[in-house]
Design a protein around this motif. Structure first.
Motif, short mmCIF file in Angstrom:
data_model
loop_
_atom_site.label_atom_id
_atom_site.label_comp_id
_atom_site.label_asym_id
_atom_site.label_seq_id
_atom_site.Cartn_x
_atom_site.Cartn_y
_atom_site.Cartn_z
N GLY A 1 -2.19 6.01 -23.31
CA GLY A 1 -1.51 7.12 -23.94
C GLY A 1 -2.01 7.34 -25.34
O GLY A 1 -3.21 7.22 -25.63
N THR A 2 -1.10 7.65 -26.25
CA THR A 2 -1.48 7.89 -27.65
C THR A 2 -1.03 6.78 -28.59
O THR A 2 -1.51 6.71 -29.72
N ASN A 3 -0.11 5.92 -28.12
CA ASN A 3 0.48 4.96 -29.08
C ASN A 3 0.72 3.57 -28.49
O ASN A 3 1.54 2.82 -29.00
N ILE A 4 -0.01 3.22 -27.43
CA ILE A 4 0.19 1.90 -26.81
C ILE A 4 -1.10 1.10 -26.85
O ILE A 4 -2.14 1.56 -26.36
N LEU A 5 -1.04 -0.08 -27.43
CA LEU A 5 -2.13 -1.05 -27.33
C LEU A 5 -1.97 -1.82 -26.03
O LEU A 5 -0.86 -2.23 -25.67
N ARG A 6 -3.09 -2.01 -25.34
CA ARG A 6 -3.05 -2.74 -24.06
C ARG A 6 -3.88 -4.01 -24.19
O ARG A 6 -5.06 -3.96 -24.56
N LEU A 7 -3.27 -5.15 -23.89
CA LEU A 7 -3.96 -6.43 -23.95
C LEU A 7 -4.28 -6.88 -22.53
O LEU A 7 -3.38 -7.04 -21.71
N LEU A 8 -5.58 -7.09 -22.26
CA LEU A 8 -6.05 -7.47 -20.92
C LEU A 8 -7.13 -8.54 -21.05
O LEU A 8 -8.25 -8.39 -20.57
N ILE B 1 1.84 -2.99 -26.12
CA ILE B 1 2.51 -2.97 -27.42
C ILE B 1 2.74 -1.51 -27.78
O ILE B 1 1.80 -0.79 -28.12
N ASP B 2 3.97 -1.08 -27.67
CA ASP B 2 4.34 0.31 -27.94
C ASP B 2 4.54 0.47 -29.45
O ASP B 2 5.34 -0.23 -30.06
N LEU B 3 3.79 1.40 -30.05
CA LEU B 3 3.80 1.60 -31.50
C LEU B 3 4.46 2.92 -31.87
O LEU B 3 4.50 3.84 -31.06
N ASP B 4 4.93 3.03 -33.10
CA ASP B 4 5.45 4.31 -33.58
C ASP B 4 4.39 5.09 -34.36
O ASP B 4 4.69 6.09 -35.02
N ILE B 5 3.15 4.63 -34.29
CA ILE B 5 2.01 5.31 -34.89
C ILE B 5 0.90 5.39 -33.83
O ILE B 5 0.95 4.67 -32.83
N ILE C 1 6.01 -1.81 -34.53
CA ILE C 1 6.11 -2.22 -33.13
C ILE C 1 7.47 -1.81 -32.59
O ILE C 1 8.51 -2.30 -33.01
N VAL C 2 7.45 -0.88 -31.63
CA VAL C 2 8.69 -0.37 -31.04
C VAL C 2 9.15 -1.25 -29.89
O VAL C 2 10.33 -1.55 -29.74
N GLU C 3 8.19 -1.67 -29.04
CA GLU C 3 8.53 -2.47 -27.86
C GLU C 3 7.31 -3.26 -27.42
O GLU C 3 6.18 -2.80 -27.55
N VAL C 4 7.58 -4.45 -26.89
CA VAL C 4 6.53 -5.27 -26.26
C VAL C 4 6.95 -5.46 -24.81
O VAL C 4 8.08 -5.88 -24.53
N ARG C 5 6.06 -5.15 -23.88
CA ARG C 5 6.40 -5.32 -22.47
C ARG C 5 5.16 -5.76 -21.70
O ARG C 5 4.02 -5.56 -22.14
N GLY C 6 5.41 -6.36 -20.55
CA GLY C 6 4.31 -6.80 -19.71
C GLY C 6 4.67 -8.05 -18.94
O GLY C 6 5.83 -8.50 -18.94
#
Length: 378
Positions: free
Chosen positions: A349-356, A324-328, A312-317
């Motif tokens: 994108g390619t590496n962000i999980l989105r919680l909605l 949830i910005d990931l390095d994978i 987990i690189v960064e959590v924002r929202g």
């Protein structure tokens, strides 16, 4: 005949839902942190929603907009009170793309200009004008590329002011929290400066609240965190909890002209009944406040998880719109979440999980997700 192969599909057939849970045709339960792409606002199969929609369909499902539909006026009044814009005007359509399409047309009808400013990585829909202001060349067909749009970086106020000062910009369209763009938040300084510049140069400010609005951010609209007042607000997704519906909220300075805008299915009786039921539940269950409380809690727990999980690189929202910005690659997490941990999330994108998730998510649900996420990351 077979389906046109548009979407890559997960091998799961969802047949039932309740609250923040859904079940497949084999009886497997899933935790829903996706909400059908931010559409399910009050939870799946809410009893009040079922009652009101069933009651309406037993009376009248649809009739033309050439006659009075009192449900539309009732919805306008209730929505105005709920969101704090009771002096605005409401135009009802069927989807978010239509909402943005009509907002941009109305702006151009009003000031006669053709140029639009939009954010880098913006997503505003797939119809003609909506896709043109979407910053993704892969989905803009040659017929839609009319060179009307300039894309600028989020929060770079100087760049936006430079373009606005040219005096030829019809409209600015802005997601105050980008969804497809990776859950990036506009700052208050940027938003207020942009609103002031729009007013100075006669440019119409459109806030796209299709994904970040309708309570998801913890206020009714995400732009309300920034203390700005747009000329036009577009909504869809959560407005009717899954029934196809969109809307344009139009400031009182705009005067309607017969024939400029129109719709066949927009604001039909069933859609209005569904949207009214959503507002009832919002009020009765304090769902906007719940989105703020539980969303803040979930973000806090994810940041704690970040301290122990290297991917987990960064959590924002804000509220229940979380990235949830990931390095994978996100698929390396999203797929095991679905198939092993039985939990749905979105992505960007390619590496962000989105919680909605639905706005009725509880702290217990949040803790449940954290445990599933932890097992996958480990």
């Amino acid at each position: 005949m077979k389906l046109f192969d548009v979407y890559p599909l997960f091998d799961v057939n969802i047949v039932k839902g309740k609250g923040c849970k859904v079940w497949d045709d084999k009886g497997q339960e899933y935790l829903d942190l996706y909400g059908g792409h931010a559409v399910i606002s009050i939870g799946h199969s809410h009893p009040h929603y079922i009652e009101k929609v069933s009651e309406q369909v037993s009376k009248l499902g649809f009739y033309s907009n050439s006659v009075i539909n009192k449900l539309q006026a009732e919805l306008a009044e209730c929505l105005g009170k709920a969101c704090g814009y009771d002096d605005y005007q409401l135009f009802l359509i069927n989807s978010g793309a239509e909402a943005n399409e009509n907002a941009l047309k109305l702006a151009s009808f009003t000031n006669g200009r053709t140029r639009v400013l939009s954010c880098e990585k913006a997503f505003h829909g797939r119809t003609s004008l909506a896709v043109e202001v979407t910053n993704n060349p892969k989905i803009i067909a040659p017929i839609n590329d009319n060179s009307h749009v300039t894309y600028l970086p989020m929060n770079d106020l100087a760049a936006w002011e430079t373009e606005l000062a040219k005096g030829d910009v019809c409209a600015v369209i802005l997601e105050c929290i980008q969804g497809v763009g990776g859950i990036k938040l506009a700052t208050k300084e940027f938003a207020q400066g942009l609103a002031a510049a729009c007013k100075k140069y006669g440019t119409i400010l459109i806030c796209d609240e299709i994904q970040c609005g309708y309570g998801r951010s913890g206020k009714f609209f995400a732009h309300q965190w920034l203390d700005i007042r747009p000329d036009i607000i577009t909504v869809a997704k959560g407005i009717a909890n899954g029934f196809p519906m969109g809307a344009v909220l139009i400031s009182p300075e705009f005067k309607p002209v017969y024939g400029q805008l129109g719709t066949t299915f927009g604001g039909n009786h069933l859609a209005c009944a569904a949207a009214l039921a959503v507002l009832d539940v919002f009020e009765e269950e304090n769902l906007v406040e719940n989105a703020n409380i539980v969303g803040s809690y979930l973000i806090e727990q994810l940041k704690e998880l970040q301290k122990t999980e290297q991917h987990i690189v960064e959590v924002r929202g804000r509220g229940l719109m979380i990235g949830i910005d990931l390095d994978i690659p996100h698929k390396d997490v999203r797929q095991p979440l679905i198939y092993q941990e039985h939990c749905f999330t979105g992505c960007a994108g390619t590496n962000i999980l989105r919680l909605l998730p639905p706005l009725c998510l509880t702290k217990q649900d949040a803790d449940d997700f954290i445990m599933r996420m932890k097992r996958v990351l480990e």
